[in-house]
Design an enzyme around this catalytic site. Structure first.
Site, short mmCIF file in Angstrom:
data_model
loop_
_atom_site.label_atom_id
_atom_site.label_comp_id
_atom_site.label_asym_id
_atom_site.label_seq_id
_atom_site.Cartn_x
_atom_site.Cartn_y
_atom_site.Cartn_z
N GLU A 42 0.81 -1.20 0.00
CA GLU A 42 0.00 0.00 0.00
C GLU A 42 0.85 1.27 0.00
O GLU A 42 1.79 1.39 0.81
CB GLU A 42 -0.93 -0.03 1.22
CG GLU A 42 -1.86 1.16 1.36
CD GLU A 42 -2.72 1.40 0.14
OE1 GLU A 42 -3.33 0.44 -0.37
OE2 GLU A 42 -2.77 2.54 -0.33
N THR A 48 -5.75 1.74 -5.68
CA THR A 48 -5.31 0.33 -5.58
C THR A 48 -6.00 -0.51 -6.65
O THR A 48 -5.37 -1.35 -7.30
CB THR A 48 -5.67 -0.29 -4.22
OG1 THR A 48 -5.27 0.58 -3.19
CG2 THR A 48 -4.99 -1.63 -4.03
N HIS A 69 -1.65 3.15 4.84
CA HIS A 69 -2.64 3.91 4.07
C HIS A 69 -2.88 5.24 4.76
O HIS A 69 -2.85 5.32 5.98
CB HIS A 69 -3.95 3.11 4.00
CG HIS A 69 -4.90 3.63 2.97
ND1 HIS A 69 -5.59 4.80 3.13
CD2 HIS A 69 -5.27 3.15 1.75
CE1 HIS A 69 -6.35 5.01 2.07
NE2 HIS A 69 -6.17 4.02 1.21
N ASP A 116 1.67 -0.07 -4.92
CA ASP A 116 0.46 0.11 -5.74
C ASP A 116 0.35 1.51 -6.33
O ASP A 116 -0.12 1.69 -7.45
CB ASP A 116 -0.82 -0.29 -4.97
CG ASP A 116 -1.12 0.58 -3.76
OD1 ASP A 116 -0.26 1.37 -3.34
OD2 ASP A 116 -2.23 0.45 -3.21
N HIS A 117 0.77 2.52 -5.59
CA HIS A 117 0.69 3.91 -6.07
C HIS A 117 1.35 4.82 -5.05
O HIS A 117 1.80 4.36 -4.01
CB HIS A 117 -0.77 4.34 -6.30
CG HIS A 117 -1.65 4.05 -5.12
ND1 HIS A 117 -1.63 4.79 -3.98
CD2 HIS A 117 -2.56 3.06 -4.91
CE1 HIS A 117 -2.49 4.29 -3.12
NE2 HIS A 117 -3.06 3.23 -3.64
C1 GP9 Z 1 -8.74 -0.71 0.33
C2 GP9 Z 1 -7.33 -0.60 -0.06
C3 GP9 Z 1 -6.92 0.84 -0.15
O1 GP9 Z 1 -9.25 -1.99 0.25
O2 GP9 Z 1 -7.08 -1.27 -1.22
O3 GP9 Z 1 -7.44 1.45 -1.25
P1 GP9 Z 1 -6.80 2.74 -1.92
O4 GP9 Z 1 -7.31 3.92 -1.20
O5 GP9 Z 1 -5.32 2.68 -1.77
O6 GP9 Z 1 -7.23 2.67 -3.31
MN MN Z 2 -3.72 1.66 -2.30
#
Ligand code: GP9
Ligand code: MN
Length: 634
Positions: free
Chosen positions: A258, A300, A415, A474-475
Site C-alpha cells: 500500500e 489500488t 494507508h 500500488d501507487h
Molecule cells: C482498500 C485498499 C486501499 O481496500 O485497497 O485502497 P486505496 O485507497 O489505496 O485505493
Molecule cells: Mn492503495
C-alpha cells in the site's frame, strides 16, 4: 410620454447594473477559487488571462437556466447551487488534487472511506466562500434599483443569457486553443481542462463525456479490435528468452504494498533506514528502480486492473466500478486454464472497490477477504487488520492451498492518514512541515517489519522452493499537496520533473533460481503481466495487452501515465513540457513529441477496448484466429 421612456431607460440601466453586480460577484468568487485554491500550473500571462475569463460563459449559462426555470428565485437557486458545486470541488481538490467525475459519484461510500477525516479538509475560512450568497440575496430581493420596483429578471432574459453563454464559451475555447490545440479531444488531464475552460464548464463537458461513453459500448462491434491488434503488432516487443520459463510451474505470490513509493528504498530518517528489510531483500532478487505506478482515480483497484489485464485503467472513475460487467481475459483466468488455483487476499470488506464483482470478471477462484481473517480490535488499527497479522494468517492459508497457486495479497496499514498504535511505531516521526509525511515514515517502517516477518517465515516454509514473490508498490502515498515537506526531506526543490519521478514505486521479483540484479529498465504496472507470464513460461494467448516483458533487453522502454504523460530512456514528458532524464533539466519540446503522440494513441486504444467491451469479440475476430492459425501451421 418622454418621462416614461426616460424612466424605462433608467430602469433598464439599473437592471443591467444589478445583473452585472451579481454576475461579477460570482465571477470574483470563482476566479478566487480557481487561482488560489486549485493549483492549475498557470505558465504564462495568456494562461492567467484565460483562467480569469473562463468562468464567464458558465455563469451566463447557470443564471440563464435558473431564470428560465424560476425567474428571480431561480437565479438565486442557481447562485446557491453553483456555490455548492464550487465548494464540493474545493473539498475534493484538497484531498485528491483532482476534480470529481460522474462515475466517481457512484462510489460515494468508497470515497467517504478513502479520504481522511472531513475536518482535515474543511477550514473555518471556508465560510468566506459563502458570504457572497448573502450579498446576492440582498441584491436580488431587497435592493430597489428603481423607486418602485425590485430587480425582476424576465424569463426571456434567461433565454438571452443562456444563448449568450455559447459565443462566450466559443471565445474561451478559441483562446484556450492558442495554448493547447484540440483541447477537448486530448483531455486526459483534468487540471489542464479546468485551467482552460473553468470548473463549471468542465462539469458540463464531463456530462457530455459520460453520455458518449455509454453510447460507445452499445455501438461497438468486433471490427474495432482490428486497429488495436494492428497497433500492438507494430509496437509490441518480443518476450525475453533470458528468464523464459525460469519459474515454470511455480506458485506466485504477488504482494501489493500500500502507498509504497521508491523514494523510501535505501533512504533514512534520523539516521535509520526506512525499509531496512526490503533494502537487503532486493539484493536477492531482480529489483526495478525505474518502475512507475500508472493509476488514476481507482487507486489500488487501478493497479490491480493493470496487473490483471495489461490494459490501462480509465481516466474517469474506477474501472472496477464502471466496467466490472465487461468480459476480460485476465491473468487469473488464464492461470486458471493453466492449472493454477487463484485467489486475492485482502483483509478489507468484499465490496470495497467493487472487488467482489470485479474479481469474478477477472477469473479469480476465490476472494479471501476480511470475513475470512481473524480480525479483532486488538489486532487492528486505522483502516483495519494490521499487516503483521494479515501476513501471518495469509501464509498459513497458503500453506493449505492447492498448488500451483497464484495469490495476490494487498496490504493495508500504510494507508492515509498513516496512523499507528504506540507499539507499532518503530521509528520517530519525521520533522517536516507535513504531518502526513512525518507519519508516513512510521507506517512505511512498520510495513517493512511486517514484510520481514512474512518473508522470513516464508523462507522457512515448504513453499519457498516452489514459489516466487512479486512485490510492488500500488501507487503514491504522498500527494503533491506535500511537495514542500517532501522537498525538505529530500533536500531538493520538487518541481514537475521531481514530482513525476516520485511516482516510481518499487518492484522486486524474488525466488529460488532467480539471480539478484538491479534492473533500470523504464516500465510500469502495465508490464507486470507479460513479465510474469513469461517467467512462468505460459503462452498467454490474449493479444490485447499493452505491456512489454520487463526482462526483455530490447523492449520498448516507454511508460505512459493516465494523464498522457510519459517516461522513456532519455526523456520525461509532462503536460507538453520535456525533461532530460539525466539532468532533470527542461529541454526543447520536440524531443518529446513522439512520446506524447505514442501516449495519446496507446491510451485511446486501451480505452476503446474497455469502453467498447471489445474483449467479448476476441474469439470471433478473424485476425486473432488467423494469427493463431499461422502459428499452428508453422
Ligand atoms: C482498500 C485498499 C486501499 O481496500 O485497497 O485502497 P486505496 O485507497 O489505496 O485505493
Ligand atoms: Mn492503495
Amino acid at each position: 410620454m418622454f418621462t416614461n421612456k426616460k424612466f424605462l431607460n433608467k430602469q433598464t440601466g439599473m437592471k443591467l447594473f444589478v445583473y452585472a453586480l451579481i454576475i461579477g460577484l460570482f465571477w470574483l468568487k470563482m476566479f478566487y477559487i480557481q487561482t488560489n485554491i486549485f493549483s492549475l500550473n498557470v505558465e504564462n500571462a495568456n494562461e492567467a488571462n484565460i483562467l480569469a475569463y473562463n468562468p464567464l460563459s458558465s455563469i451566463f449559462l447557470i443564471f440563464g437556466i435558473g431564470i428560465l426555470l424560476g425567474g428571480r428565485r431561480g437565479m438565486f437557486v442557481s447562485y446557491i447551487l453553483g456555490s455548492l458545486l464550487l465548494y464540493v470541488n474545493v473539498l475534493f481538490y484538497r484531498e485528491y488534487n483532482d476534480f470529481i467525475t460522474i462515475p466517481m459519484l457512484n462510489q460515494v461510500a468508497n470515497l467517504a472511506d478513502l479520504g481522511g477525516s472531513i475536518t482535515t479538509i474543511i477550514s473555518p475560512m471556508d465560510t468566506f466562500i459563502f458570504i457572497d450568497v448573502f450579498l446576492a440575496a440582498f441584491l436580488l430581493f431587497y435592493l430597489k434599483p428603481s423607486r418602485f420596483q425590485v430587480f425582476k429578471p424576465k424569463r426571456k432574459e434567461g433565454i438571452i443569457l443562456a444563448i449568450v453563454a455559447i459565443p462566450l464559451f466559443l471565445i474561451n475555447l478559441q483562446w484556450a486553443e492558442t495554448e493547447r490545440t484540440d483541447l477537448l479531444e486530448r483531455t486526459f488531464d483534468r487540471n489542464m481542462l479546468v485551467k482552460y475552460i473553468g470548473v463549471i464548464n468542465y462539469h458540463v463537458y464531463d456530462a457530455v463525456l459520460q453520455g458518449k461513453t455509454e453510447m460507445k459500448k452499445t455501438l461497438a462491434d468486433s471490427n474495432e479490435l482490428v486497429p488495436v491488434i494492428n497497433y500492438l503488432n507494430e509496437n509490441k516487443s518480443e518476450d525475453s528468452d533470458k528468464l523464459e520459463g525460469a519459474a515454470e510451474g511455480k506458485n506466485v505470490i504477488a504482494i501489493s504494498l500500500e502507498s509504497t513509493q521508491t523514494f523510501v528504498v535505501d533512504n533514512t530518517l534520523h539516521g535509520e533506514e526506512l525499509t531496512p528489510y526490503f533494502n537487503d531483500l532486493k539484493e536477492e532478487g531482480i529489483y526495478f528502480d525505474n518502475f512507475y505506478h500508472q493509476v488514476k482515480q481507482g487507486r489500488t483497484s487501478d493497479s490491480e486492473f493493470l496487473l490483471a489485464n495489461s490494459l490501462y485503467p480509465l481516466n474517469r472513475g474506477a474501472v472496477f466500478f464502471t466496467h466490472s460487467g465487461n468480459e476480460y481475459d485476465a491473468m487469473p483466468s488464464v492461470l486458471g486454464e493453466n492449472g493454477y488455483y487463484t485467489a486475492s487476499m485482502h483483509a478489507n470488506d468484499k465490496t470495497f472497490w467493487n472487488r467482489n464483482v470485479m474479481y469474478d470478471s477477472l477469473g479469480f477462484d476465490d476472494f479471501i477477504s476480511k470475513e475470512d481473517y481473524n480480525v479483532t480490535p486488538e489486532k487492528s488499527h486505522g483502516w483495519g487488520y494490521l499487516d503483521e497479522y494479515f501476513f501471518e494468517d495469509s501464509l498459513n492459508k497458503m500453506k493449505e492451498m492447492d498448488q500451483p497457486f497464484y495469490t495476490k495479497m494487498i496490504t493495508l496499514t500504510n494507508h492515509y492518514p498513516f496512523t499507528l498504535g504506540e507499539e507499532q511505531k518503530l521509528i520517530e516521526e519525521g520533522e517536516t512541515g507535513s504531518g502526513t509525511l512525518n507519519r508516513y515514515f512510521q507506517t512505511i517502517r512498520y510495513q517493512d517489519e511486517a514484510l520481514k516477518k512474512f518473508v522470513e517465515d516464508f523462507k522457512n516454509s515448504d513453499l519457498y522452493e516452489d514459489t516466487i514473490l512479486v512485490i510492488y508498490g500500488d501507487h503514491f502515498g504522498i500527494s503533491e499537496n506535500h511537495q514542500e515537506a517532501m522537498g525538505e526531506y529530500l533536500g531538493k526543490d520538487i518541481n514537475d520533473y521531481e514530482q513525476f519521478q516520485l511516482q516510481r514505486v518499487p518492484l522486486l521479483i524474488f525466488g529460488q533460481g532467480i539471480e539478484g540484479e538491479q534492473n533500470h529498465t523504464v516500465g510500469g504496472q502495465v508490464d507486470l503481466r507479460p513479465t510474469l507470464m513469461n517467467l512462468l513460461g505460459i503462452d498467454d494467448e490474449n493479444p490485447i495487452q499493452f505491456g512489454n516483458d520487463l526482462l526483455d533487453e530490447d523492449r520498448r522502454q516507454l511508460m505512459i501515465t493516465r494523464d498522457g504523460n510519459f517516461a522513456n530512456e532519455e526523456y520525461v514528458g509532462i503536460q507538453g513540457a520535456c525533461y532530460n532524464r539525466e539532468t532533470g533539466e527542461e529541454v526543447e519540446g520536440e524531443a518529446c513529441e513522439e512520446g506524447f503522440n505514442a501516449a495519446q494513441e496507446e491510451l485511446e486504444m486501451s480505452d476503446s477496448i474497455v469502453y467498447g467491451d471489445l474483449l467479448r469479440y476476441l474469439d470471433e475476430t478473424e485476425m486473432v484466429n488467423s494469427d493463431k492459425q499461422t502459428e499452428t501451421n508453422e
